[in-house]
Design a protein around this motif. Structure first.
Motif, PDB file in Angstrom:
ATOM      1  N   ILE A   9       0.896  -1.165   0.000  1.00  0.00           N
ATOM      2  CA  ILE A   9       0.000   0.000   0.000  1.00  0.00           C
ATOM      3  C   ILE A   9       0.933   1.213   0.000  1.00  0.00           C
ATOM      4  O   ILE A   9       1.640   1.470   0.985  1.00  0.00           O
ATOM      5  CB  ILE A   9      -0.910   0.042   1.252  1.00  0.00           C
ATOM      6  N   THR A  10       0.960   1.928  -1.128  1.00  0.00           N
ATOM      7  CA  THR A  10       1.926   3.013  -1.250  1.00  0.00           C
ATOM      8  C   THR A  10       1.245   4.318  -1.643  1.00  0.00           C
ATOM      9  O   THR A  10       0.032   4.369  -1.834  1.00  0.00           O
ATOM     10  CB  THR A  10       3.057   2.606  -2.233  1.00  0.00           C
ATOM     11  N   ILE A  77       2.373  -4.117   3.154  1.00  0.00           N
ATOM     12  CA  ILE A  77       3.610  -3.329   3.254  1.00  0.00           C
ATOM     13  C   ILE A  77       3.266  -1.853   3.057  1.00  0.00           C
ATOM     14  O   ILE A  77       2.824  -1.452   1.989  1.00  0.00           O
ATOM     15  CB  ILE A  77       4.639  -3.803   2.211  1.00  0.00           C
ATOM     16  N   ASP A  78       3.459  -1.083   4.102  1.00  0.00           N
ATOM     17  CA  ASP A  78       3.037   0.321   4.145  1.00  0.00           C
ATOM     18  C   ASP A  78       4.269   1.214   4.021  1.00  0.00           C
ATOM     19  O   ASP A  78       5.052   1.332   4.974  1.00  0.00           O
ATOM     20  CB  ASP A  78       2.304   0.506   5.501  1.00  0.00           C
ATOM     21  N   LEU A  92       0.250  -7.648  -5.216  1.00  0.00           N
ATOM     22  CA  LEU A  92      -0.596  -6.507  -5.588  1.00  0.00           C
ATOM     23  C   LEU A  92       0.060  -5.223  -5.074  1.00  0.00           C
ATOM     24  O   LEU A  92       0.622  -5.212  -3.974  1.00  0.00           O
ATOM     25  CB  LEU A  92      -1.989  -6.660  -4.937  1.00  0.00           C
ATOM     26  N   VAL A  93      -0.021  -4.171  -5.896  1.00  0.00           N
ATOM     27  CA  VAL A  93       0.496  -2.854  -5.480  1.00  0.00           C
ATOM     28  C   VAL A  93      -0.663  -1.868  -5.562  1.00  0.00           C
ATOM     29  O   VAL A  93      -1.210  -1.648  -6.637  1.00  0.00           O
ATOM     30  CB  VAL A  93       1.644  -2.369  -6.400  1.00  0.00           C
ATOM     31  N   VAL A  94      -1.050  -1.327  -4.419  1.00  0.00           N
ATOM     32  CA  VAL A  94      -2.132  -0.333  -4.387  1.00  0.00           C
ATOM     33  C   VAL A  94      -1.489   1.037  -4.200  1.00  0.00           C
ATOM     34  O   VAL A  94      -0.782   1.268  -3.214  1.00  0.00           O
ATOM     35  CB  VAL A  94      -3.114  -0.616  -3.229  1.00  0.00           C
ATOM     36  N   LEU A 129       4.648   8.434  -7.552  1.00  0.00           N
ATOM     37  CA  LEU A 129       4.528   7.077  -7.003  1.00  0.00           C
ATOM     38  C   LEU A 129       3.885   6.093  -7.968  1.00  0.00           C
ATOM     39  O   LEU A 129       4.316   4.949  -8.068  1.00  0.00           O
ATOM     40  CB  LEU A 129       3.755   7.120  -5.683  1.00  0.00           C
ATOM     41  N   ILE A 130       2.867   6.560  -8.715  1.00  0.00           N
ATOM     42  CA  ILE A 130       2.211   5.632  -9.646  1.00  0.00           C
ATOM     43  C   ILE A 130       3.183   5.265 -10.772  1.00  0.00           C
ATOM     44  O   ILE A 130       3.234   4.111 -11.198  1.00  0.00           O
ATOM     45  CB  ILE A 130       0.850   6.190 -10.177  1.00  0.00           C
ATOM     46  N   GLN A 131       3.984   6.232 -11.190  1.00  0.00           N
ATOM     47  CA  GLN A 131       4.973   5.913 -12.239  1.00  0.00           C
ATOM     48  C   GLN A 131       6.013   4.926 -11.718  1.00  0.00           C
ATOM     49  O   GLN A 131       6.394   3.983 -12.401  1.00  0.00           O
ATOM     50  CB  GLN A 131       5.658   7.185 -12.715  1.00  0.00           C
TER      51      GLN A 131
END
Ligand code: ADP
Length: 174
Positions: A9-10, A77-78, A92-94, A129-131
């Motif tokens: 979770i980023t 993972i925060d 998964l990457v949120v 962050l999304i990139q």
């Protein structure tokens, strides 16, 4: 190899990573790994950066300290960065997103110094962050969700919870 998935979770500081992870952990039993806390508790850093009020992270030491726990699965993972975790660890990457004015209010309420506040607002506006997530992981495991309101947070939690259930069914571990 894992019977429960690992989810990052980023997002920029203030988007709601900790709040999402805490709720998700209560609902799903996955473990909330606050990387900031691990860096601090296990000394995975090279000192404190006064200007930005944060630890200067030693990534090698951080990965070493996660190596026993993460590969077995079941971790949320925060952290505000995601591209250092090996692809094989992650299911998964949120990436959480917020509007600028909301982020400003949240970081201001935290008393962030002006330079740090502005740097984070810029990072959010420029999709940093999304990139980073899309460059580091396969497109199909990267999800972008908005976190401006508690209603959106509820929807996000429901959606991720459903995803976890499906992952477990698909992997024969429900
Ligand atoms: P992060 O871990 O990304 O730095 P936090 O989870 O600590 O962010 O959230 C920062 C602040 O914003 C907290 O006060 C939290 O209650 C609030 N917050 C986070 N997400 C939401 C949301 N979707 N709706 C309303 N408030 C939120």
């Amino acid at each position: 190899m894992r019977d429960s998935p690992n989810i990052i979770i980023t997002g920029t500081p203030g988007v709601g990573k900790t709040t999402h992870c805490e709720l998700l952990s209560q609902r799903t039993g996955l473990r909330h790994l606050s990387v900031n806390q691990i860096v601090k508790d296990k000394g995975c850093h090279e000192g404190w950066d006064e200007e930005y009020s944060c630890w200067i992270v030693d990534e090698d030491r951080l990965l070493d300290s996660l190596e026993d726990e993460v590969p077995t699965g079941g971790c949320l993972i925060d952290w505000h960065a995601c591209d250092l975790f090996p692809k094989r660890w992650i299911d998964l990457v949120v990436v959480l997103r917020v509007d600028s004015s909301t982020l400003y209010d949240r970081l201001n309420a935290r008393g962030y110094p002006e330079a740090k506040l502005q740097e984070n607002l810029d990072a959010e506006l420029m999709d940093v962050l999304i990139q980073e997530a899309r460059e580091a992981y396969d497109d199909e495991i990267v999800v972008e969700l908005t976190s401006n309101t508690s209603e959106e947070m509820e929807e996000n939690i429901d959606r991720i919870e459903e995803w976890i259930k499906r992952w477990k069914l698909d992997h024969g571990s429900s």
